[in-house]
Write a protein that holds these residues in place. Structure first.
Motif, short mmCIF file in Angstrom:
data_model
loop_
_atom_site.label_atom_id
_atom_site.label_comp_id
_atom_site.label_asym_id
_atom_site.label_seq_id
_atom_site.Cartn_x
_atom_site.Cartn_y
_atom_site.Cartn_z
N MET A 179 37.59 39.52 35.63
CA MET A 179 37.40 40.62 36.58
C MET A 179 36.08 41.33 36.31
O MET A 179 35.86 41.80 35.19
N GLY A 180 35.24 41.43 37.31
CA GLY A 180 34.02 42.21 37.21
C GLY A 180 34.24 43.53 37.92
O GLY A 180 34.23 43.59 39.16
N ASN A 181 34.45 44.61 37.16
CA ASN A 181 34.81 45.88 37.79
C ASN A 181 34.67 47.03 36.79
O ASN A 181 34.35 46.81 35.61
N HIS A 182 34.92 48.24 37.27
CA HIS A 182 35.06 49.41 36.42
C HIS A 182 36.54 49.61 36.10
O HIS A 182 37.40 48.90 36.63
N GLU A 183 36.84 50.60 35.27
CA GLU A 183 38.20 50.72 34.75
C GLU A 183 39.25 50.97 35.82
O GLU A 183 40.36 50.43 35.76
N LYS A 184 38.92 51.76 36.85
CA LYS A 184 39.92 52.05 37.88
C LYS A 184 40.35 50.78 38.61
O LYS A 184 41.54 50.53 38.79
N ALA A 185 39.38 49.98 39.01
CA ALA A 185 39.71 48.72 39.68
C ALA A 185 40.38 47.74 38.72
O ALA A 185 41.26 46.97 39.13
N ALA A 186 39.98 47.77 37.46
CA ALA A 186 40.61 46.89 36.47
C ALA A 186 42.10 47.20 36.33
O ALA A 186 42.94 46.31 36.26
N ILE A 187 42.41 48.49 36.28
CA ILE A 187 43.81 48.92 36.19
C ILE A 187 44.58 48.43 37.42
O ILE A 187 45.69 47.88 37.30
N GLU A 188 43.98 48.61 38.60
CA GLU A 188 44.65 48.19 39.83
C GLU A 188 44.86 46.68 39.87
O GLU A 188 45.93 46.19 40.26
N MET A 189 43.86 45.91 39.43
CA MET A 189 43.99 44.45 39.44
C MET A 189 45.05 43.96 38.47
O MET A 189 45.77 43.00 38.76
N MET A 190 45.15 44.62 37.32
CA MET A 190 46.20 44.23 36.37
C MET A 190 47.58 44.53 36.94
O MET A 190 48.52 43.72 36.80
N LYS A 191 47.73 45.66 37.58
CA LYS A 191 49.03 46.01 38.17
C LYS A 191 49.41 45.04 39.28
O LYS A 191 50.57 44.62 39.40
N ILE A 192 48.43 44.67 40.10
CA ILE A 192 48.69 43.71 41.17
C ILE A 192 49.07 42.35 40.60
O ILE A 192 49.99 41.68 41.09
N SER A 193 48.37 41.93 39.54
CA SER A 193 48.68 40.64 38.91
C SER A 193 50.12 40.60 38.42
O SER A 193 50.82 39.59 38.56
N LYS A 194 50.59 41.70 37.85
CA LYS A 194 51.97 41.76 37.38
C LYS A 194 52.93 41.70 38.55
O LYS A 194 53.95 40.98 38.50
N GLU A 195 52.64 42.44 39.61
CA GLU A 195 53.51 42.44 40.79
C GLU A 195 53.62 41.05 41.41
O GLU A 195 54.69 40.64 41.89
N LEU A 196 52.52 40.32 41.37
CA LEU A 196 52.47 38.97 41.95
C LEU A 196 52.98 37.91 40.98
O LEU A 196 53.04 36.73 41.33
N LYS A 197 53.33 38.32 39.76
CA LYS A 197 53.75 37.38 38.71
C LYS A 197 52.67 36.32 38.47
O LYS A 197 52.96 35.13 38.29
N PHE A 198 51.43 36.77 38.49
CA PHE A 198 50.29 35.91 38.20
C PHE A 198 50.13 35.82 36.69
O PHE A 198 49.93 36.83 36.02
N ASN A 199 50.22 34.60 36.15
CA ASN A 199 50.26 34.41 34.70
C ASN A 199 49.17 33.47 34.19
O ASN A 199 49.47 32.36 33.72
N PRO A 200 47.90 33.85 34.28
CA PRO A 200 46.87 33.02 33.65
C PRO A 200 47.03 33.05 32.13
O PRO A 200 47.71 33.92 31.59
N LYS A 201 46.37 32.14 31.46
CA LYS A 201 46.45 32.11 29.99
C LYS A 201 45.67 33.25 29.35
O LYS A 201 45.89 33.58 28.18
N ALA A 202 44.76 33.85 30.11
CA ALA A 202 44.03 35.03 29.61
C ALA A 202 43.50 35.86 30.78
O ALA A 202 42.99 35.31 31.76
N PHE A 203 43.66 37.17 30.65
CA PHE A 203 43.01 38.13 31.55
C PHE A 203 41.73 38.59 30.87
O PHE A 203 41.75 39.00 29.69
N VAL A 204 40.61 38.54 31.60
CA VAL A 204 39.30 38.86 31.02
C VAL A 204 38.66 39.99 31.81
O VAL A 204 38.60 39.95 33.05
N GLN A 205 38.19 40.99 31.09
CA GLN A 205 37.48 42.11 31.70
C GLN A 205 36.23 42.36 30.88
O GLN A 205 36.09 41.80 29.78
N HIS A 206 35.29 43.17 31.37
CA HIS A 206 34.13 43.51 30.54
C HIS A 206 34.23 44.96 30.11
O HIS A 206 34.68 45.25 29.01
#
Length: 416
Positions: free
Chosen positions: A233-260
């Motif tokens: 994810m290329g983003n700032h913290e607010k969008a990163a938080i939102e993307m993580m929450k969406i990933s959980k809701e969607l049951k998206f399970n990559p082997k690693a979540f990557v942020q900067h």
């Protein structure tokens, strides 16, 4: 003769009234430091981070009596202006600090967009400006004379975590999906992830840049359908938080979540709780480093302790970089023996001093580039890959920068 005296009298009156004239020079025995950052709006989380870093520098300097120049100490006063998380407001805020508040120099915004808007203003008025946060390479490619930055640009640092995941975990990932926000920092973060992934042999199954503040659900759903090993994810913290929450809701399970940037902030931990566990990211500084200095904070540990005492949270690299920006200014002022208020000639001398500056601080080495694509950027710091383990960020590489082995693959949401 009477006409002559009348002309002289009028000249003197106008000299006092015209801003910037020699006769209107303000008299004070402290440095006025303008600060432009996001105190409201979309990027307020990050603005708060830079404010903590700048505040700790000023309060520590003042607790010691001020910056010592020529045997006398001069305190600093920070004058804040809210950029409201928008470039246009950053430009207006900076101009007000310069023309109305008569600041000696400026500590710059949290985000790259506002920084790119403020830089032409500091160029126009020839005011020294250091950002302790902004990381977009666009800033340095513009080669602004009066703008400097203490954090290396993201194209130099984002590869650390991709290197760890591509080379130092098992089973090795082969695919990655990348989602970025369309702003100067986030977009270049996503591009840096893409460049590093392709260089290291990872297949980029999807790369998408979306508008800031949009609904990220469709994009994350599309990436989930491709089942990549890594999700970056290329983003700032607010969008990163939102993307993580969406990933959980969607049951998206990559082997690693990557942020900067963002995963190291208190807001990220507070908002996600245990769901921040296993997330990977990058930094150019951590409280575990062992830098030694003779300036202000003698060690990384001393800075860490002072920060925790004041703010009751661990500092991240942007807070450290913001404090380091203040240190760079104070040491450059000492080099040229400039006392407040700064004249135009002293501001020019301050720029030359910053270009010659080469100091070791609690944050690491500060030496601004004077040529090339990283012009006026403190580009020499080495990036380190981080991961949340046990609710804290730990250094997981690359190479000898590792303190703890990375935990990989990330367990599915329903098995944590």
């Amino acid at each position: 003769m009477k006409k002559y005296y009348k002309i002289v009298f009028l000249f003197l009156i106008f000299s006092f009234l015209i801003p910037g004239s020699g006769f209107s020079q303000e008299k004070r025995d402290y440095f006025k430091v303008g600060v432009v950052t996001s105190l409201s709006g979309e990027l307020v989380f990050g603005g708060t981070v830079t404010k903590r870093g700048y505040d700790l520098w000023a309060e520590t300097v003042n607790s010691m009596g001020g910056i010592e120049i020529g045997g006398k100490k001069y305190k600093v006063t920070l004058i804040y202006a809210d950029d409201q998380s928008t470039p246009a407001t950053a430009a207006v805020a900076g101009e007000r600090l310069i023309t109305q508040e008569k600041v000696d120099f400026i500590l710059g915004p949290y985000a790259s967009g506002p920084t790119l808007a403020l830089a032409p203003i500091t160029e126009k008025y020839k005011i020294p400006h250091i950002t302790g946060s902004a990381e977009s390479p666009l800033i340095w490619l513009r080669k602004f004379k009066y703008t400097f930055g203490t954090i290396p640009s993201v194209n130099l640092t984002a590869q650390a975590v991709i290197t760890v995941l591509a080379k130092e975990v098992s089973p090795k990932p082969t695919t990655i999906g990348i989602l970025g926000i369309d702003d100067p920092f986030s977009k270049f973060t996503a591009e840096a992830f893409k460049t590093a992934s392709e260089r290291l042999g990872l297949k980029v199954v999807k790369y998408e840049i979306v508008p800031e503040g949009s609904d990220y659900t469709p994009s994350i759903s599309a990436i989930k359908a491709l089942n990549p090993d890594l999700f970056a994810m290329g983003n700032h913290e607010k969008a990163a938080i939102e993307m993580m929450k969406i990933s959980k809701e969607l049951k998206f399970n990559p082997k690693a979540f990557v942020q900067h940037y963002g995963m190291t902030t208190p807001d990220f931990r507070k908002s996600l709780g245990k769901d921040c566990e296993y997330v990977f990211g990058n930094a150019v500084w951590t409280p575990n480093m062992n830098h030694q200095s003779t300036i202000l904070f003698k060690t990384t540990k001393e800075y860490h302790e002072a920060f925790v005492k004041k703010f009751n949270t661990d500092p991240d690299y942007t807070e450290a970089g913001s404090t380091a920006a203040g240190i760079a200014f104070q040491e450059a002022l000492r080099m040229i023996k400039a006392t407040p208020p700064l004249t135009e000639a002293q501001k020019e001398a301050l720029i030359s001093a910053l270009e010659k500056l080469d100091i070791m601080t609690f944050y690491g080495r500060i030496k601004f580039e004077t040529t090339g694509e990283s012009y006026h950027c403190n580009a020499g710091l080495q990036p380190v890959a981080l991961q949340y383990q046990g609710g804290k960020t730990v250094e997981v590489g690359p190479g000898n920068l590792r303190r703890v082995a990375p935990k990989y693959p990330t367990p599915p949401w329903d098995k944590r």
